[in-house]
Design an enzyme around this catalytic site. Structure first.
Site, mmCIF file in Angstrom:
data_model
loop_
_atom_site.group_PDB
_atom_site.id
_atom_site.type_symbol
_atom_site.label_atom_id
_atom_site.label_comp_id
_atom_site.label_asym_id
_atom_site.label_seq_id
_atom_site.Cartn_x
_atom_site.Cartn_y
_atom_site.Cartn_z
ATOM 1 N N ASP A 131 0.955 -1.257 0.010
ATOM 2 C CA ASP A 131 0.132 0.034 0.010
ATOM 3 C C ASP A 131 0.955 1.240 -0.113
ATOM 4 O O ASP A 131 0.402 2.387 -0.116
ATOM 5 C CB ASP A 131 -1.053 -0.050 1.253
ATOM 6 C CG ASP A 131 -0.318 -0.048 2.674
ATOM 7 O OD1 ASP A 131 0.889 -0.069 2.618
ATOM 8 O OD2 ASP A 131 -1.122 -0.056 3.502
ATOM 9 N N SER A 132 2.158 0.974 -0.023
ATOM 10 C CA SER A 132 3.203 2.192 -0.208
ATOM 11 C C SER A 132 2.827 3.013 -1.662
ATOM 12 O O SER A 132 3.185 3.956 -2.047
ATOM 13 C CB SER A 132 4.586 1.697 -0.226
ATOM 14 O OG SER A 132 4.787 0.462 -1.203
ATOM 15 N N LYS B 169 -1.060 -9.487 3.591
ATOM 16 C CA LYS B 169 -0.201 -8.723 4.573
ATOM 17 C C LYS B 169 -1.118 -7.685 5.422
ATOM 18 O O LYS B 169 -1.978 -6.941 5.040
ATOM 19 C CB LYS B 169 0.956 -7.959 4.088
ATOM 20 C CG LYS B 169 1.492 -7.177 4.981
ATOM 21 C CD LYS B 169 2.938 -7.039 4.673
ATOM 22 C CE LYS B 169 3.405 -5.667 3.847
ATOM 23 N NZ LYS B 169 2.940 -4.598 4.648
ATOM 24 N N GLU C 259 9.445 -3.891 10.509
ATOM 25 C CA GLU C 259 10.070 -2.661 9.671
ATOM 26 C C GLU C 259 10.534 -1.805 10.970
ATOM 27 O O GLU C 259 9.952 -1.483 11.997
ATOM 28 C CB GLU C 259 8.651 -1.952 9.253
ATOM 29 C CG GLU C 259 9.091 -0.642 8.343
ATOM 30 C CD GLU C 259 8.022 -0.121 7.528
ATOM 31 O OE1 GLU C 259 7.222 -0.810 7.145
ATOM 32 O OE2 GLU C 259 8.317 0.995 7.028
HETATM 33 O O1 KIV Z 1 3.488 -1.036 1.577
HETATM 34 C C1 KIV Z 1 4.831 -1.420 1.634
HETATM 35 O O2 KIV Z 1 5.546 -0.970 0.671
HETATM 36 C C2 KIV Z 1 5.400 -1.965 2.572
HETATM 37 C C3 KIV Z 1 6.600 -2.083 2.970
HETATM 38 C C4 KIV Z 1 7.459 -0.861 3.525
HETATM 39 C C5 KIV Z 1 7.111 -3.367 3.888
HETATM 40 O O3 KIV Z 1 4.656 -2.144 3.700
#
Ligand code: KIV
Length: 263
Positions: free
Chosen positions: A44-45, A111, A180
């Site tokens: 979700d980044s 996740k 993280e």
């Molecule tokens: O959303 C994402 O890219 C993440 C990573 C920073 C682990 O959760």
């Protein structure tokens, strides 16, 4: 051969490190997976790196489903892990519905960010055949509650809770724990305390695997560059070479080095 949750468990047992990178589209999914990266995270980044928001909170289930489909179309055998977005798993029932959408979009695993409050949800998803990755430490969806993007687990009490949460989630059926921004010593303890693979970002080189946001590892970080980020395009002449270099450095333990690690 396609990577599965069993591949990652075998790699943990044999001591071979595995790699993960984010991708949000078919082209990067193809580049990343054909280079040999074992896990692709549809993170979700994307709310920050694709949409330009200042947090991951605005990302919707529809956004995640769309990008998961794009990545699935380009994937060459990597395990696809899709983020459950903010407030899409606040109750176990809601989590079942969100996970179904993402799995039907092509994810192999979902996740979720959070600790012991997700034990029951993890158990229910696992019983229904949905692999899960539980994200501990700095959890960007709770940035407002944490008061910023800060290293987590520096105090003994916080560190002890992270260890007991990881063990409880693994016992409930989590297939991966993701850490993280936690001190290297704590990540090492958690990696040893659970049977399931542990993947780290800003968690030192003792975890079973590493993950980075693809934009960061290609030097396309805008604004503040976190300590744990390395630009693998520097010194390489192509994206493909940068990804291959990342794989080599993670597998050898050269990345993350001390300069990318929190003590
Ligand atoms: O959303 C994402 O890219 C993440 C990573 C920073 C682990 O959760």
């Amino acid at each position: 051969m396609a990577v599965t949750v069993n591949t990652l468990k075998e790699m943990k047992q044999s001591g071979e490190k595995f790699t993960c990178l984010t991708s949000y589209d078919a082209t990067f999914a193809q580049l990343v997976s054909s280079a040999g990266v074992e896990v692709i995270l549809i993170g979700d980044s994307l709310g920050m790196v694709l949409q330009g928001n200042d947090s991951t909170l605005p990302v919707t289930i529809e956004d995640m489903a769309y990008h998961t489909q794009c990545v699935a179309n380009g994937n060459q055998g990597a395990l696809l892990m899709a983020d459950m977005p903010f407030m899409s798993y606040a109750t176990p029932e809601q989590a079942m519905e969100t996970a179904a959408v993402l799995m039907q979009s092509g994810a192999h695993m979902v996740k979720l960010e959070g600790g012991d409050w997700l034990v029951e949800t993890t158990r229910l998803l696992s019983e229904r055949g949905i692999p899960t990755c539980l994200h501990l430490g700095l959890t960007p969806q709770t940035v407002n509650k944490m008061g910023g993007y800060k290293v987590q687990g520096r105090q003994d009490q916080q560190a002890d809770k992270m260890i007991t949460d990881a063990v409880a989630l693994a016992e409930a059926g989590a297939d991966i724990i993701l850490l993280e921004c936690v001190p290297y010593e704590l990540a090492d303890k958690i990696t040893k305390a659970v049977d399931v693979p542990v993947i780290g970002i800003g968690a030192g080189n003792q975890t079973d695997g590493q993950v980075l946001v693809i934009h960061d590892m290609l030097g396309a970080t805008t604004g503040h560059r976190p300590k744990f980020v390395k630009n693998f395009l520097e010194g390489n002449t192509s994206i493909q070479a940068a990804i291959e270099n990342y794989i080599t450095d993670v597998k050898s333990g050269a990345f993350p080095s001390e300069e990318h690690t929190f003590k």
